[in-house]
Design an enzyme around this catalytic site. Structure first.
Site: not given
Ligand code: ARG
Length: 388
Positions: A362, A117, A254, A203, A256
Site C-alpha cells: 500500500c 491507492d 483494495h 481506487d 492487496d
Molecule cells: N481492506 C484491506 C484489509 O483490511 C486493507 C487494504 C489496504 N490496502 C491498501 N492498498 N491501502 O484487509
C-alpha cells in the site's frame, strides 16, 4: 561527424507485481490527518475488550504517531536504496484542511502514506484513479510533480487521469453502514457496497497486474462502472480485464490484503477470503498455485487503535523481484512460508505505518520494473472480456 544522441530514458514501465524493481515511490506520513466520517467511510476506534469505543478523533494526527510511521518508512527507503532501487517521495500537503467542491464538503483530508491507492503503472502508462472517498479526492496532488516529471522526461510515457466522480450524496448508499452481519451474509453475492453503480469509481489499489491480465476487485472503493471504464480503456491495448470478487469479505477495499501475485504461477491468498469459484478457474486451468498466507501474528484486537485495515496487512508484501520479497519484520510464519517457496525474504518493521491504512505494498507505487508485457494465461487467448 555529428554525435548520435543517447536514446531517451524509459522511466515508466511496469507490467506486473514482481519483475525486478528499478524505481518506486514510497509514501509519507507528513501532515496526516484522521480520516473524517463521510458517506463512503465510517472510521471507528477499535474497542478494547470490556471498554466502550471512544469517538473517532478528528484533525491532525499526533506528531509522535507521524514520526514513528515516518521512521519506518525511512527504513523501507534505506532498504530499497541499498538494493540499487531509485526511490521518490511525495510532496508535502496539509491534510487537516477541509475541502469544499461544487458537489461535496468534508471536514478534513487524509494522508500521502498509500500512493498505491491513487496511482497505478500499467506498462508505459500512469493512471490516476478516480478515488472513491471525498477525503482522498485531491490526494493525487502530492504526486503531480513526480508524474509530470516522468511524463516530461520519458517521451513514451502515457499519463491518464480517470474521470473524477461527483462524490455527491447520490453517489453513495448510506444504508450500507446500517446493514447487519446477517443481511450482509445473505446479500454476499450481490456485491453491492457503499458506492452506487451510477458513476465511474475506482481506487488504484483494487487492481492487480499480471502482464496481459489485469484483475480488478469490485469493492467499497471500486464499482462495476469503474471496472467497465478500465476495461474499455485497457482492452484496446491488448490487455484482458477480469472483474474479481471475494464473497466472504463483507467490507472489501483494495485487493492487496486478499490476493497477492508473487511470481508467474504463484499467488499468495487470504484463507478467510477465497476468490469466487468461477473466477479461480483461470488460475487452476493455467496451473497456477494459490497458496494461503498463514494467520497474521497480530490479532484484530492488537492492531493499532485507529487502524481501519484488517490484520491481513500482514500479507501486504512488496516484491523486489520474482525471487525477493519484503515483509513486515514480525511476521515470522509468513517469512517461513515464503522461504519454503524459494524466496529471499527481506524484512523491515512497519507496524507503525498500519494506522495510516497500509503496509508495504500500500505504501508504495512502482513506476519502473524490468521486463515487458507477457501472457501468463495463454489458455485465455480466445477469452471474451466481459468489460465494455
Ligand atoms: N481492506 C484491506 C484489509 O483490511 C486493507 C487494504 C489496504 N490496502 C491498501 N492498498 N491501502 O484487509
Amino acid at each position: 561527424m555529428r554525435e548520435v544522441s543517447a536514446s531517451p530514458p524509459q522511466l515508466v514501465n511496469s507490467w506486473n507485481e514482481w519483475d525486478p524493481l528499478q524505481e518506486i515511490v514510497v509514501g509519507s506520513a507528513d501532515h496526516a490527518a484522521y480520516e473524517p466520517t463521510e458517506p463512503g467511510h465510517r472510521p471507528q476506534v477499535r474497542a478494547r475488550p470490556g471498554q466502550p469505543a471512544p469517538p473517532f478523533p478528528s484533525g491532525p494526527k499526533p506528531l509522535d504517531t507521524i514520526e514513528r510511521a515516518n521512521h519506518e518508512l525511512e527504513g523501507l527507503v534505506a532498504l530499497l536504496e541499498s538494493r540499487g532501487i531509485v526511490v521518490r517521495r511525495p510532496d508535502p500537503y496539509e491534510f487537516s484542511r477541509p475541502l469544499r467542491t461544487p458537489t461535496f464538503e468534508v471536514d478534513s483530508q487524509y494522508c500521502a502514506t498509500c500512493p498505491r491507492d491513487v496511482l497505478i503503472t500499467i506498462g508505459n502508462e500512469i493512471i490516476e484513479a478516480t478515488m472513491s472517498r471525498r477525503a482522498r479526492y485531491f490526494e493525487h496532488l502530492c504526486y503531480r510533480r513526480l508524474v509530470q516529471g516522468y511524463w516530461s522526461e520519458d517521451p513514451n510515457a502515457r499519463w491518464t487521469v480517470a474521470p473524477k466522480p461527483t462524490m455527491a450524496d447520490s453517489m453513495y448508499r448510506t444504508e450500507f453502514w446500517e446493514w447487519s452481519m446477517s443481511q450482509r451474509y445473505e446479500a454476499m453475492h450481490s456485491f453491492e457496497f457503499c458506492i452506487s453503480q451510477d458513476e465511474v469509481v475506482f481506487d488504484a489499489a483494487d487492481i492487480a497486474r499480471l502482464g496481459r491480465d489485469i484483475l480488478v476487485q469490485e469493492s467499497m472503493t471500486t464499482n462495476r462502472a469503474g471496472i467497465r471504464w478500465l476495461a474499455r480503456h485497457l482492452e484496446p491495448r491488448g490487455l484482458r480485464v477480469h472483474p474479481v470478487h471475494f464473497p466472504l469479505d463483507r467490507f472489501p477495499s483494495h485487493i492487496d490484503c486478499t490476493f497477492v501475485p508473487l511470481r508467474p504461477g504463484l499467488v499468495l491468498t487470504n484463507p478467510e477470503r477465497p476468490l469466487h469459484e468461477q473466477e479461480a478457474r483461470m488460475f487452476r486451468d493455467g496451473d497456477w498455485q494459490l497458496v494461503d498466507a498463514p494467520q497474521p501474528v497480530l490479532d484484530e484486537r492488537d492492531m493499532p487503535l485507529h487502524c481501519q485495515s484488517s490484520k491481513w496487512l500482514a500479507m501486504n508484501v512488496l516484491s523486489l523481484s520474482p525471487t525477493t520479497v519484503v515483509c513486515e519484520h514480525h511476521e515470522e510464519p509468513l517469512h517461513e512460508l515464503l522461504d519454503s517457496l524459494g524466496f529471499e525474504v527481506l524484512t523491515v518493521p512497519f507496524r507503525s505505518v498500519y494506522e495510516f491504512g497500509g503496509s508495504l505494498h500500500c505504501a508504495t507505487w512502482d513506476v519502473r520494473r524490468e521486463g515487458g508485457c507477457e501472457d501468463y494465461f495463454p489458455h485465455l487467448r480466445h477469452h471474451q472480456a466481459p468489460g465494455a
